[in-house]
Design a protein around this motif. Structure first.
Motif, PDB file in Angstrom:
ATOM      1  N   GLU A  82      82.341  60.709 -26.852  1.00  0.00           N
ATOM      2  CA  GLU A  82      83.272  61.619 -26.284  1.00  0.00           C
ATOM      3  C   GLU A  82      83.615  61.509 -25.135  1.00  0.00           C
ATOM      4  OE1 GLU A  82      81.334  65.117 -26.050  1.00  0.00           O
ATOM      5  OE2 GLU A  82      79.650  64.547 -27.325  1.00  0.00           O
ATOM      6  N   LEU A  83      83.176  60.399 -24.030  1.00  0.00           N
ATOM      7  CA  LEU A  83      83.837  59.721 -22.868  1.00  0.00           C
ATOM      8  C   LEU A  83      84.300  58.195 -22.811  1.00  0.00           C
ATOM      9  CD1 LEU A  83      81.540  61.138 -20.036  1.00  0.00           C
ATOM     10  CD2 LEU A  83      84.278  62.410 -21.124  1.00  0.00           C
ATOM     11  N   GLN A  84      85.220  57.939 -21.936  1.00  0.00           N
ATOM     12  CA  GLN A  84      85.860  56.629 -21.639  1.00  0.00           C
ATOM     13  C   GLN A  84      85.318  55.725 -21.012  1.00  0.00           C
ATOM     14  OE1 GLN A  84      89.985  56.321 -21.329  1.00  0.00           O
ATOM     15  NE2 GLN A  84      90.514  56.350 -23.924  1.00  0.00           N
ATOM     16  N   GLU A  85      85.080  54.857 -20.721  1.00  0.00           N
ATOM     17  CA  GLU A  85      84.426  53.950 -19.834  1.00  0.00           C
ATOM     18  C   GLU A  85      84.242  54.576 -18.166  1.00  0.00           C
ATOM     19  OE1 GLU A  85      83.333  48.972 -18.130  1.00  0.00           O
ATOM     20  OE2 GLU A  85      84.490  49.447 -20.094  1.00  0.00           O
ATOM     21  N   GLU A  86      86.070  54.542 -17.808  1.00  0.00           N
ATOM     22  CA  GLU A  86      86.076  54.897 -16.696  1.00  0.00           C
ATOM     23  C   GLU A  86      85.576  56.508 -16.392  1.00  0.00           C
ATOM     24  OE1 GLU A  86      90.556  56.400 -15.888  1.00  0.00           O
ATOM     25  OE2 GLU A  86      90.158  55.049 -17.784  1.00  0.00           O
ATOM     26  N   TYR A  87      85.596  56.899 -17.003  1.00  0.00           N
ATOM     27  CA  TYR A  87      85.580  58.517 -17.085  1.00  0.00           C
ATOM     28  C   TYR A  87      83.631  58.437 -16.975  1.00  0.00           C
ATOM     29  CZ  TYR A  87      89.647  60.243 -17.622  1.00  0.00           C
ATOM     30  OH  TYR A  87      91.072  59.932 -18.140  1.00  0.00           O
ATOM     31  N   TRP A  88      82.796  57.475 -17.907  1.00  0.00           N
ATOM     32  CA  TRP A  88      81.054  57.421 -17.722  1.00  0.00           C
ATOM     33  C   TRP A  88      81.323  56.797 -15.418  1.00  0.00           C
ATOM     34  CZ3 TRP A  88      78.088  60.220 -19.824  1.00  0.00           C
ATOM     35  CH2 TRP A  88      77.950  60.208 -21.240  1.00  0.00           C
ATOM     36  N   ILE A  89      81.623  55.858 -15.785  1.00  0.00           N
ATOM     37  CA  ILE A  89      81.359  55.458 -13.950  1.00  0.00           C
ATOM     38  C   ILE A  89      81.476  56.285 -12.990  1.00  0.00           C
ATOM     39  CG2 ILE A  89      82.684  53.716 -13.006  1.00  0.00           C
ATOM     40  CD1 ILE A  89      81.348  52.434 -14.776  1.00  0.00           C
TER      41      ILE A  89
END
Length: 207
Positions: A82-89
């Motif tokens: 549901e989230l791309q890497e940058e948003y998880w970070i």
């Protein structure tokens, strides 16, 4: 007793049961270290038999453990995708104040979402003196080499009792008694009289 003299650490769990399966004995043992578990995804809707959500199973495990040094942080996301890497970070960075170490899956894991989360490590500590440590999972491949072994023999039976709370997962192969015993075993440790262990790989250590 503290784990590696850490006061407060973050444990990243891609799915309900990852940290519990890999680290519960360590958390039971090192009661003077605060473990903040970030449960990144909630998993599927619920177990068809019990109607209990996988996230609720996580809570049931920790309730049964009676651990006082665990804090569970949940997200509104059902799946990692549901989230791309940058948003998880960006999401995880909000919880890194006064953190001594991050525990996360390893890059040789055969589960693609475990490898995805493993890749967050360098970005999360890029400008912070936070230790980075990988944990061993049932889907870790043989080329991964641990360099830290935690003796959890005194806590093994308790861990198995707690893992039984994962009602939606106990039919899977990695919850079989023989697989669990193998997961917690290492020949070199056994020669030294240490029969049940949890495995880690220290990538960076600030102490």
């Amino acid at each position: 007793m503290k784990l590696l003299n850490f006061d407060k650490v973050i444990c990243l769990s891609p799915h309900p049961d990852d940290v519990e399966y890999s680290m519960l004995g360590t958390i039971l043992k090192y009661t003077d270290t605060q473990f903040n578990l970030i449960q990144l995804a909630q998993g599927g809707e619920c177990d068809n038999t019990t109607s209990i959500s996988r996230l609720q199973e996580v809570k049931n495990v920790w309730k049964k453990s009676e651990c006082k040094n665990i804090n569970i942080i949940t997200t509104p996301y059902k799946f990692i995708k549901e989230l791309q890497e940058e948003y998880w970070i960006n999401f995880i960075e909000k919880y890194l104040n006064n953190i001594d170490a991050i525990f996360l899956p390893n890059e040789t894991d055969s589960h693609f979402e475990h490898r995805f989360i493993s890749g967050f490590g360098p970005a999360l500590i890029r400008n912070k003196n936070i230790s980075l440590i990988q944990y061993y999972t049932p889907s870790t491949q043989d080329e991964w080499n641990p360099n830290l072994y935690v003796d959890v023999e005194k806590f093994y039976s308790k861990k198995l009792q707690c893992l039984n709370e994962f009602k939606s997962q106990t039919h899977r192969y990695y919850f079989r008694d023989d697989v669990l015993r193998s997961f917690h075993s290492d020949f070199q440790c056994a020669k030294k009289g240490i029969h049940f262990i949890e495995k880690y790989k220290i990538l960076n250590l600030f102490n």
